[in-house]
Scaffold this motif. Structure first.
Motif, PDB file in Angstrom:
ATOM      1  N   LEU A  57      43.959  34.400  46.472  1.00  0.00           N
ATOM      2  CA  LEU A  57      43.104  34.866  45.372  1.00  0.00           C
ATOM      3  C   LEU A  57      42.609  33.714  44.511  1.00  0.00           C
ATOM      4  O   LEU A  57      41.463  33.747  44.035  1.00  0.00           O
ATOM      5  CB  LEU A  57      43.855  35.873  44.505  1.00  0.00           C
ATOM      6  CG  LEU A  57      44.081  37.253  45.088  1.00  0.00           C
ATOM      7  CD1 LEU A  57      44.853  38.116  44.094  1.00  0.00           C
ATOM      8  CD2 LEU A  57      42.784  37.919  45.463  1.00  0.00           C
ATOM      9  N   LEU A  58      43.442  32.721  44.287  1.00  0.00           N
ATOM     10  CA  LEU A  58      43.022  31.576  43.471  1.00  0.00           C
ATOM     11  C   LEU A  58      41.822  30.883  44.106  1.00  0.00           C
ATOM     12  O   LEU A  58      40.825  30.608  43.422  1.00  0.00           O
ATOM     13  CB  LEU A  58      44.187  30.607  43.288  1.00  0.00           C
ATOM     14  CG  LEU A  58      43.967  29.443  42.332  1.00  0.00           C
ATOM     15  CD1 LEU A  58      43.717  29.962  40.930  1.00  0.00           C
ATOM     16  CD2 LEU A  58      45.166  28.526  42.336  1.00  0.00           C
ATOM     17  N   ILE A  59      41.901  30.630  45.397  1.00  0.00           N
ATOM     18  CA  ILE A  59      40.780  29.989  46.098  1.00  0.00           C
ATOM     19  C   ILE A  59      39.544  30.879  46.057  1.00  0.00           C
ATOM     20  O   ILE A  59      38.434  30.423  45.749  1.00  0.00           O
ATOM     21  CB  ILE A  59      41.188  29.648  47.546  1.00  0.00           C
ATOM     22  CG1 ILE A  59      42.264  28.572  47.558  1.00  0.00           C
ATOM     23  CG2 ILE A  59      39.970  29.211  48.365  1.00  0.00           C
ATOM     24  CD1 ILE A  59      42.933  28.378  48.903  1.00  0.00           C
ATOM     25  N   ALA A  60      39.728  32.172  46.358  1.00  0.00           N
ATOM     26  CA  ALA A  60      38.591  33.089  46.407  1.00  0.00           C
ATOM     27  C   ALA A  60      37.948  33.286  45.037  1.00  0.00           C
ATOM     28  O   ALA A  60      36.719  33.314  44.922  1.00  0.00           O
ATOM     29  CB  ALA A  60      39.037  34.435  46.977  1.00  0.00           C
ATOM     30  N   PHE A  61      38.755  33.403  43.989  1.00  0.00           N
ATOM     31  CA  PHE A  61      38.204  33.620  42.660  1.00  0.00           C
ATOM     32  C   PHE A  61      37.506  32.374  42.121  1.00  0.00           C
ATOM     33  O   PHE A  61      36.504  32.479  41.415  1.00  0.00           O
ATOM     34  CB  PHE A  61      39.283  34.093  41.694  1.00  0.00           C
ATOM     35  CG  PHE A  61      39.734  35.517  41.917  1.00  0.00           C
ATOM     36  CD1 PHE A  61      39.112  36.349  42.834  1.00  0.00           C
ATOM     37  CD2 PHE A  61      40.794  36.034  41.204  1.00  0.00           C
ATOM     38  CE1 PHE A  61      39.520  37.652  43.043  1.00  0.00           C
ATOM     39  CE2 PHE A  61      41.221  37.337  41.391  1.00  0.00           C
ATOM     40  CZ  PHE A  61      40.583  38.147  42.309  1.00  0.00           C
ATOM     41  N   ILE A  62      38.021  31.199  42.444  1.00  0.00           N
ATOM     42  CA  ILE A  62      37.336  29.966  42.028  1.00  0.00           C
ATOM     43  C   ILE A  62      35.987  29.862  42.727  1.00  0.00           C
ATOM     44  O   ILE A  62      34.974  29.540  42.098  1.00  0.00           O
ATOM     45  CB  ILE A  62      38.222  28.727  42.290  1.00  0.00           C
ATOM     46  CG1 ILE A  62      39.391  28.698  41.312  1.00  0.00           C
ATOM     47  CG2 ILE A  62      37.409  27.439  42.196  1.00  0.00           C
ATOM     48  CD1 ILE A  62      40.438  27.643  41.600  1.00  0.00           C
ATOM     49  N   LEU A  63      35.975  30.149  44.025  1.00  0.00           N
ATOM     50  CA  LEU A  63      34.699  30.131  44.750  1.00  0.00           C
ATOM     51  C   LEU A  63      33.738  31.184  44.225  1.00  0.00           C
ATOM     52  O   LEU A  63      32.528  30.935  44.108  1.00  0.00           O
ATOM     53  CB  LEU A  63      34.936  30.336  46.248  1.00  0.00           C
ATOM     54  CG  LEU A  63      35.576  29.175  46.985  1.00  0.00           C
ATOM     55  CD1 LEU A  63      35.893  29.565  48.430  1.00  0.00           C
ATOM     56  CD2 LEU A  63      34.690  27.946  46.938  1.00  0.00           C
ATOM     57  N   ALA A 118      35.520  41.619  43.342  1.00  0.00           N
ATOM     58  CA  ALA A 118      35.991  42.588  44.337  1.00  0.00           C
ATOM     59  C   ALA A 118      35.721  42.061  45.737  1.00  0.00           C
ATOM     60  O   ALA A 118      36.591  42.128  46.620  1.00  0.00           O
ATOM     61  CB  ALA A 118      35.309  43.937  44.130  1.00  0.00           C
ATOM     62  N   LEU A 119      34.553  41.499  45.941  1.00  0.00           N
ATOM     63  CA  LEU A 119      34.222  40.909  47.237  1.00  0.00           C
ATOM     64  C   LEU A 119      35.127  39.712  47.531  1.00  0.00           C
ATOM     65  O   LEU A 119      35.627  39.557  48.642  1.00  0.00           O
ATOM     66  CB  LEU A 119      32.749  40.488  47.262  1.00  0.00           C
ATOM     67  CG  LEU A 119      32.215  39.940  48.563  1.00  0.00           C
ATOM     68  CD1 LEU A 119      32.311  40.971  49.671  1.00  0.00           C
ATOM     69  CD2 LEU A 119      30.768  39.510  48.384  1.00  0.00           C
ATOM     70  N   ALA A 120      35.374  38.905  46.520  1.00  0.00           N
ATOM     71  CA  ALA A 120      36.251  37.739  46.692  1.00  0.00           C
ATOM     72  C   ALA A 120      37.685  38.159  47.011  1.00  0.00           C
ATOM     73  O   ALA A 120      38.334  37.570  47.876  1.00  0.00           O
ATOM     74  CB  ALA A 120      36.219  36.872  45.431  1.00  0.00           C
ATOM     75  N   GLY A 121      38.194  39.182  46.326  1.00  0.00           N
ATOM     76  CA  GLY A 121      39.542  39.662  46.598  1.00  0.00           C
ATOM     77  C   GLY A 121      39.671  40.221  48.005  1.00  0.00           C
ATOM     78  O   GLY A 121      40.662  39.971  48.692  1.00  0.00           O
TER      79      GLY A 121
END
Length: 149
Positions: free
Chosen positions: A70-76, A93-96
């Motif tokens: 989640l950290l990687i996805a939310f930063i991106l 939501a898409l990132a999660g």
């Protein structure tokens, strides 16, 4: 800043609970299918046991795996939101969902084609886990500062 950290921790715990809950419930359904006596007490204590041992015991804690993903996805997602006009709740939501999809789909490649998360062994299980990631990302996006489109 503290609200963002709080929101991230809450969404990580939420996704972890859904992931472990789905794994425990599919194991309980399998036990029921072979006529094992499964009561509410067994389900409750199995869930508590799995919540503790899948996060404390074992080689890779599930909450750590979810946190890194989640950290990687939310930063991106935050970087992409600079250029793309989209509401936070949909972007996160898409990132999660992408973070959990990456965990569920890439983990077997690292471990000799074995699904280490029991709930991810079927296509329906993978789908539920990805939707769980999307729900957690949506929760995170709704809790942080709202961005109007």
């Amino acid at each position: 800043m503290l609200k963002t950290i709080y929101s991230f921790i809450l969404s990580t715990i939420f996704i972890t609970f859904l992931l472990i809950g789905q794994t425990t419930s599919t194991n309980m359904l399998w036990l029921l299918s072979i006529d094992m006596p499964v009561t509410f007490t067994v389900i409750f204590f199995s869930l508590m046991h799995d919540l503790i041992n899948m996060n404390v015991g074992g080689a890779i804690p599930v909450i750590g795996l979810v946190t890194v993903g989640l950290l990687i996805a939310f930063i991106l997602a935050r970087i992409i939101l600079v250029w793309v006009s989209m509401q936070n709740k949909y972007a996160y939501a898409l990132a999660g969902g992408c973070a959990i999809a990456a965990i569920v789909l890439l983990m077997p490649l690292a471990f000799y084609n074995l699904d280490l998360i029991a709930g991810a062994r079927s296509i329906y299980g993978k789908g539920f886990l990805i939707i769980s990631g999307m729900l957690g990302g949506h929760l995170f996006g709704c809790m942080i500062k709202s961005r109007e489109v």
